[in-house]
Design a protein around this motif. Structure first.
Motif, mmCIF file in Angstrom:
data_model
loop_
_atom_site.group_PDB
_atom_site.id
_atom_site.type_symbol
_atom_site.label_atom_id
_atom_site.label_comp_id
_atom_site.label_asym_id
_atom_site.label_seq_id
_atom_site.Cartn_x
_atom_site.Cartn_y
_atom_site.Cartn_z
ATOM 1 N N ARG A 78 -50.157 109.445 77.387
ATOM 2 C CA ARG A 78 -50.849 109.344 78.677
ATOM 3 C C ARG A 78 -51.480 107.969 78.862
ATOM 4 N NH1 ARG A 78 -50.028 113.021 82.565
ATOM 5 N NH2 ARG A 78 -52.195 113.217 83.138
ATOM 6 N N ILE A 79 -52.021 107.383 77.812
ATOM 7 C CA ILE A 79 -52.614 106.045 77.915
ATOM 8 C C ILE A 79 -51.512 105.014 78.164
ATOM 9 C CG2 ILE A 79 -53.747 104.220 76.589
ATOM 10 C CD1 ILE A 79 -55.580 106.316 75.442
ATOM 11 N N SER A 137 -48.765 105.506 79.839
ATOM 12 C CA SER A 137 -48.268 105.616 81.211
ATOM 13 C C SER A 137 -49.318 105.196 82.233
ATOM 14 C CB SER A 137 -47.790 107.041 81.497
ATOM 15 O OG SER A 137 -48.880 107.939 81.484
ATOM 16 N N ARG A 138 -50.585 105.516 81.992
ATOM 17 C CA ARG A 138 -51.661 105.091 82.896
ATOM 18 C C ARG A 138 -52.949 104.957 82.102
ATOM 19 N NH1 ARG A 138 -51.378 110.879 84.729
ATOM 20 N NH2 ARG A 138 -49.334 110.249 85.353
ATOM 21 N N SER A 139 -53.665 103.937 82.407
ATOM 22 C CA SER A 139 -54.915 103.679 81.701
ATOM 23 C C SER A 139 -56.071 104.226 82.529
ATOM 24 C CB SER A 139 -55.079 102.180 81.476
ATOM 25 O OG SER A 139 -56.283 101.933 80.803
ATOM 26 N N SER A 140 -56.656 105.312 82.078
ATOM 27 C CA SER A 140 -57.739 105.948 82.815
ATOM 28 C C SER A 140 -58.801 106.421 81.825
ATOM 29 C CB SER A 140 -57.205 107.137 83.608
ATOM 30 O OG SER A 140 -58.261 107.878 84.161
ATOM 31 N N VAL A 154 -58.521 110.224 81.281
ATOM 32 C CA VAL A 154 -57.531 110.651 80.290
ATOM 33 C C VAL A 154 -58.134 110.588 78.887
ATOM 34 C CG1 VAL A 154 -55.336 110.039 79.201
ATOM 35 C CG2 VAL A 154 -55.533 109.997 81.668
ATOM 36 N N ASP A 190 -56.218 118.434 82.636
ATOM 37 C CA ASP A 190 -55.196 117.387 82.737
ATOM 38 C C ASP A 190 -54.330 117.653 83.957
ATOM 39 O OD1 ASP A 190 -53.403 115.324 82.258
ATOM 40 O OD2 ASP A 190 -52.245 116.470 80.811
ATOM 41 N N ILE A 216 -56.355 114.928 86.502
ATOM 42 C CA ILE A 216 -55.752 113.616 86.274
ATOM 43 C C ILE A 216 -54.520 113.464 87.169
ATOM 44 C CG2 ILE A 216 -54.720 112.099 84.554
ATOM 45 C CD1 ILE A 216 -56.401 113.624 82.472
#
Length: 110
Positions: A55-56, A58-61, A64, A105, A109
């Protein structure tokens, strides 16, 4: 009570309060139940770490990291509860916590 007597008392299976004499149920000993919860928590921890990494990537949030970080902490708490003999509480926490992590999730998210 010597150490071997204590180990023997821990390994004796817990009998059902009401059981038919001709049916023999196979029950886990408390030690086996603790080990099973520790293994399940460790597998859950490894799975959450892998999903967190994916998940990190694919997208940095921060959300997450927060959700999966809390799931990893929960798995660690369940391992400690299981080591201390609180397997039933640990099982409930593991089940509810992992469902909550997956649900958050899916819902929170983007």
């Amino acid at each position: 009570m010597s150490t071997s007597d204590q180990d023997q008392a821990v390994d004796t299976p817990i009998a059902a309060p009401i059981a038919a004499p001709d049916t023999e149920e196979r029950r886990l000993t408390p030690r086996q139940a603790r080990r099973l919860r520790i293994v399940l928590s460790s597998v859950g921890m490894a799975a959450m770490a892998v999903v967190l990494g994916l998940r990190i990537a694919s997208r940095s949030s921060v959300l997450v990291v927060g959700v999966y970080g809390l799931a990893l902490i929960l798995c660690g708490i369940v391992i400690e509860l299981s080591r201390n003999g609180r397997t039933r509480l640990g099982s409930w926490l593991l089940g509810i916590g992992l469902v909550a992590a997956i649900g958050s999730d899916w819902l929170l998210i983007p």
